[in-house]
Write an enzyme that holds these catalytic residues in place. Structure first.
Site, PDB file in Angstrom:
ATOM      1  N   GLU A  79     -20.990   0.603  58.735  1.00 34.74           N
ATOM      2  CA  GLU A  79     -20.679   0.558  60.163  1.00 34.74           C
ATOM      3  C   GLU A  79     -21.792   1.256  60.945  1.00 34.74           C
ATOM      4  O   GLU A  79     -21.648   1.517  62.127  1.00 34.74           O
ATOM      5  CB  GLU A  79     -19.319   1.195  60.437  1.00 34.74           C
ATOM      6  CG  GLU A  79     -19.201   2.636  60.022  1.00 34.74           C
ATOM      7  CD  GLU A  79     -17.854   3.241  60.409  1.00 34.74           C
ATOM      8  OE1 GLU A  79     -17.102   3.552  59.491  1.00 34.74           O
ATOM      9  OE2 GLU A  79     -17.567   3.394  61.592  1.00 34.74           O
ATOM     10  N   CYS A 111     -14.704   1.922  58.443  1.00 35.02           N
ATOM     11  CA  CYS A 111     -14.844   2.474  57.086  1.00 35.02           C
ATOM     12  C   CYS A 111     -14.245   1.568  56.015  1.00 35.02           C
ATOM     13  O   CYS A 111     -14.204   1.928  54.836  1.00 35.02           O
ATOM     14  CB  CYS A 111     -14.197   3.856  57.022  1.00 35.02           C
ATOM     15  SG  CYS A 111     -14.909   4.988  58.218  1.00 35.02           S
ATOM     16  N   HIS A 233      -9.293   7.400  51.731  1.00 34.48           N
ATOM     17  CA  HIS A 233     -10.486   7.482  52.574  1.00 34.48           C
ATOM     18  C   HIS A 233     -10.469   8.891  53.180  1.00 34.48           C
ATOM     19  O   HIS A 233      -9.427   9.342  53.666  1.00 34.48           O
ATOM     20  CB  HIS A 233     -10.393   6.410  53.674  1.00 34.48           C
ATOM     21  CG  HIS A 233     -11.364   6.619  54.785  1.00 34.48           C
ATOM     22  ND1 HIS A 233     -12.715   6.730  54.547  1.00 34.48           N
ATOM     23  CD2 HIS A 233     -11.199   6.776  56.127  1.00 34.48           C
ATOM     24  CE1 HIS A 233     -13.341   6.927  55.708  1.00 34.48           C
ATOM     25  NE2 HIS A 233     -12.449   6.960  56.681  1.00 34.48           N
TER      26      HIS A 233
HETATM   27  N1  COA Z   1      -7.662  28.665  59.834  1.00 30.29           N
HETATM   28  C1  COA Z   1      -7.156  27.584  59.197  1.00 30.29           C
HETATM   29  N2  COA Z   1      -6.858  26.419  59.842  1.00 30.29           N
HETATM   30  C2  COA Z   1      -7.116  26.337  61.159  1.00 30.29           C
HETATM   31  C3  COA Z   1      -7.647  27.443  61.882  1.00 30.29           C
HETATM   32  C4  COA Z   1      -7.920  28.657  61.159  1.00 30.29           C
HETATM   33  N3  COA Z   1      -8.446  29.717  61.756  1.00 30.29           N
HETATM   34  N4  COA Z   1      -7.788  27.062  63.177  1.00 30.29           N
HETATM   35  C5  COA Z   1      -7.355  25.769  63.271  1.00 30.29           C
HETATM   36  N5  COA Z   1      -6.950  25.339  62.056  1.00 30.29           N
HETATM   37  C6  COA Z   1      -6.435  24.007  61.690  1.00 30.29           C
HETATM   38  C7  COA Z   1      -5.518  23.387  62.711  1.00 30.29           C
HETATM   39  O1  COA Z   1      -4.208  23.895  62.588  1.00 30.29           O
HETATM   40  C8  COA Z   1      -5.613  21.929  62.352  1.00 30.29           C
HETATM   41  O2  COA Z   1      -4.843  21.671  61.194  1.00 30.29           O
HETATM   42  P1  COA Z   1      -3.794  20.420  61.173  1.00 30.29           P
HETATM   43  O3  COA Z   1      -4.608  19.188  61.463  1.00 30.29           O
HETATM   44  O4  COA Z   1      -3.226  20.441  59.802  1.00 30.29           O
HETATM   45  O5  COA Z   1      -2.812  20.692  62.241  1.00 30.29           O
HETATM   46  C9  COA Z   1      -7.083  21.781  61.896  1.00 30.29           C
HETATM   47  O6  COA Z   1      -7.545  23.113  61.655  1.00 30.29           O
HETATM   48  C10 COA Z   1      -7.990  21.121  62.914  1.00 30.29           C
HETATM   49  O7  COA Z   1      -7.781  21.774  64.144  1.00 30.29           O
HETATM   50  P2  COA Z   1      -7.802  20.963  65.518  1.00 30.29           P
HETATM   51  O8  COA Z   1      -7.600  21.923  66.613  1.00 30.29           O
HETATM   52  O9  COA Z   1      -6.917  19.768  65.419  1.00 30.29           O
HETATM   53  O10 COA Z   1      -9.332  20.486  65.491  1.00 30.29           O
HETATM   54  P3  COA Z   1     -10.185  19.738  66.557  1.00 30.29           P
HETATM   55  O11 COA Z   1      -9.428  19.494  67.821  1.00 30.29           O
HETATM   56  O12 COA Z   1     -11.430  20.506  66.662  1.00 30.29           O
HETATM   57  O13 COA Z   1     -10.458  18.277  65.910  1.00 30.29           O
HETATM   58  C11 COA Z   1     -10.677  16.451  64.399  1.00 30.29           C
HETATM   59  C12 COA Z   1     -10.421  17.963  64.550  1.00 30.29           C
HETATM   60  C13 COA Z   1     -10.667  16.102  62.925  1.00 30.29           C
HETATM   61  C14 COA Z   1      -9.570  15.679  65.088  1.00 30.29           C
HETATM   62  C15 COA Z   1     -12.062  16.121  65.028  1.00 30.29           C
HETATM   63  O14 COA Z   1     -13.058  16.819  64.372  1.00 30.29           O
HETATM   64  C16 COA Z   1     -12.380  14.622  64.975  1.00 30.29           C
HETATM   65  O15 COA Z   1     -11.960  13.863  65.829  1.00 30.29           O
HETATM   66  N6  COA Z   1     -13.165  14.174  63.953  1.00 30.29           N
HETATM   67  C17 COA Z   1     -13.411  12.751  63.731  1.00 30.29           C
HETATM   68  C18 COA Z   1     -12.345  12.188  62.813  1.00 30.29           C
HETATM   69  C19 COA Z   1     -12.572  10.714  62.576  1.00 30.29           C
HETATM   70  O16 COA Z   1     -13.683  10.290  62.415  1.00 30.29           O
HETATM   71  N7  COA Z   1     -11.513   9.899  62.586  1.00 30.29           N
HETATM   72  C20 COA Z   1     -11.668   8.465  62.468  1.00 30.29           C
HETATM   73  C21 COA Z   1     -11.968   8.005  61.128  1.00 30.29           C
HETATM   74  S1  COA Z   1     -10.600   7.868  60.059  1.00 30.29           S
END
Ligand code: COA
Length: 392
Positions: A79, A111, A233
């Site tokens: 992709e 993907c 994935h």
């Molecule tokens: N210790 C441990 N865990 C922690 C933490 C800490 N100090 N602080 C936060 N976390 C956890 C959160 O609770 C959350 O866990 P959960 O998902 O089980 O609830 C996780 O870390 C991620 O935190 P979040 O605030 O949701 O992260 P974010 O808003 O920064 O975004 C993604 C995370 C993954 C959504 C973002 O990086 C993204 O969009 N990535 C792209 C994903 C992708 O490509 N998807 C499409 C293809 S399938």
């Protein structure tokens, strides 16, 4: 007839970024990246690698002269391809000197591309049992510096040869599939970085998994107890854990829960060290599981493939006795010899990628130890090179 994966290989950059360093630089708690996202390292792809060279560097490990003659189909899932018209499969076929009677195409559905290739190869081999198909999933996952998706970047390629009487994984002929038109992740033509609604995508991923998995169990009259491992994935490894937990919620048998959680840990080991591979992610997870050395012969593996936009598929594979001769710890030992880079060096490399442009340009290919490199462009044509030939 048994059809499946006969050879399997993986390639990524010689450089990586420790995720704790990235978290500190972004004023986040490192445990958010290490535990919350489930990533320890992220591959830093040099500007002298693209999806073609990553694929060639992976596939050269499994393509010898005998294969060159027998492969007559090259399926290239990506992709993050390099041309809007010409297929990356043709570049790959040429770099690997695969016989010119073979045909090749590029497959795109986020993907999901490599999984689509697997299903096509199954049908092709059923009609031509003595032939072999080369498949690759190759991508560079770029979301942008200081974006929410930055911690889920990465890149690399998985290559495989599929055939009759495979020596690694016999793929099941039954699978369940789901397609829905949603906007969870996409990359308009004017962008080289993805747009993503990450929380929405995670919810849809889990929903697609639950629907395809339950449909599979119903249609095959099986239960979750019939699986030795469920793998996913993995855009980031916590994603797979969330999906697995969503179906374990309803399981009372503690030994089944323990087994599937243990095997999931084996299956995310390498993804945790590399980051997102897009098309290759599920198959790097398979390599993780196989090279952990904990599977018994004949183990039944459930595989969930997801491509945003979105398509999901649940299918299965049976581990073939003696698979360790075809893939083992040595196959991925190169990951231990990678070099860490600082956050500022990662940002410099990230920004140095060639943008679409008309002028001739060169990459930093002279510093790249990989066998195949992308040297740059001349007259808007991409220039590739192998084994330090003319690296000046
Ligand atoms: N210790 C441990 N865990 C922690 C933490 C800490 N100090 N602080 C936060 N976390 C956890 C959160 O609770 C959350 O866990 P959960 O998902 O089980 O609830 C996780 O870390 C991620 O935190 P979040 O605030 O949701 O992260 P974010 O808003 O920064 O975004 C993604 C995370 C993954 C959504 C973002 O990086 C993204 O969009 N990535 C792209 C994903 C992708 O490509 N998807 C499409 C293809 S399938």
């Amino acid at each position: 007839m048994k059809i499946g994966i006969d050879k399997l290989s993986f390639f990524t950059s010689d450089l990586y970024l420790p995720m704790a360093d990235l978290a500190n630089a972004r004023n986040e708690d490192p445990n958010k990246y290490l535990i919350g996202i489930g990533q320890s390292k992220q591959a830093v792809i040099r500007n002298s690698q693209d999806t073609v060279t990553l694929a060639a560097n992976a596939a050269m490990k499994i393509v010898d002269d005998e294969e060159r003659a027998k492969i007559d189909l090259v399926l290239f899932g990506t992709e993050s391809g390099v041309d809007n018209s010409k297929s990356a499969a043709i570049y790959l076929q040429s770099l690997l000197k695969i016989n010119s009677a073979a045909s090749g195409v590029e497959l795109k559905q986020a993907c999901f591309g490599l999984t689509a290739g697997i299903q096509l190869a199954m049908g092709y081999i059923a009609l031509h049992p003595d032939r072999r198909v080369l498949l690759v999933g190759s991508d560079i996952a770029r979301y942008g510096i200081n974006t929410l998706g930055e911690k889920t970047q990465g890149g690399g390629a998985v290559a495989m040869i599929m055939s009759a009487n495979p020596r690694i994984l016999e793929i099941g002929t039954q699978s369940t599939h789901l397609t829905r038109d949603i906007m969870d992740f996409w990359r308009p033509l004017n962008r080289d970085e993805a747009l993503v609604d990450g929380q929405y995508s995670s919810e849809e991923f889990i929903q697609f998994f639950k629907e395809t998995f339950n449909l599979y169990l119903e249609s095959q009259d099986e239960t979750i107890n019939d699986f030795d491992a469920l793998i996913f994935h993995l855009p980031y490894t916590k994603m797979g854990l969330k999906a697995l937990r969503a179906v374990l919620e309803n399981v009372d048998n503690l030994s089944v829960k323990e087994r599937l959680l243990d095997k999931f840990e084996d299956s995310r080991r390498l993804n945790r060290e590399v980051g997102n591979l897009y098309t290759g992610s599920l198959y790097l997870s398979l390599i993780s599981l196989l090279t952990a050395g904990t599977l018994k012969d004949g183990a039944n593996i459930g595989l969930f493939s997801y491509g945003s936009g979105a398509e999901g598929e649940f299918f299965t594979g049976k581990v073939v006795a003696g698979y360790e001769k075809m893939i083992n710890k040595n196959s991925v030992k190169f990951l231990e010899n990678r070099q860490a880079v600082s956050v500022s060096e990662y940002e410099r490399i990230y920004r140095s990628f060639l943008k679409p442009q008309t002028d001739d340009a060169k990459t930093d290919f002279k510093n790249d130890p990989a066998p195949f490199v992308f040297k740059g462009q001349e007259n808007q044509k991409r220039i590739y090179d192998q084994n330090n030939e003319n690296r000046n």
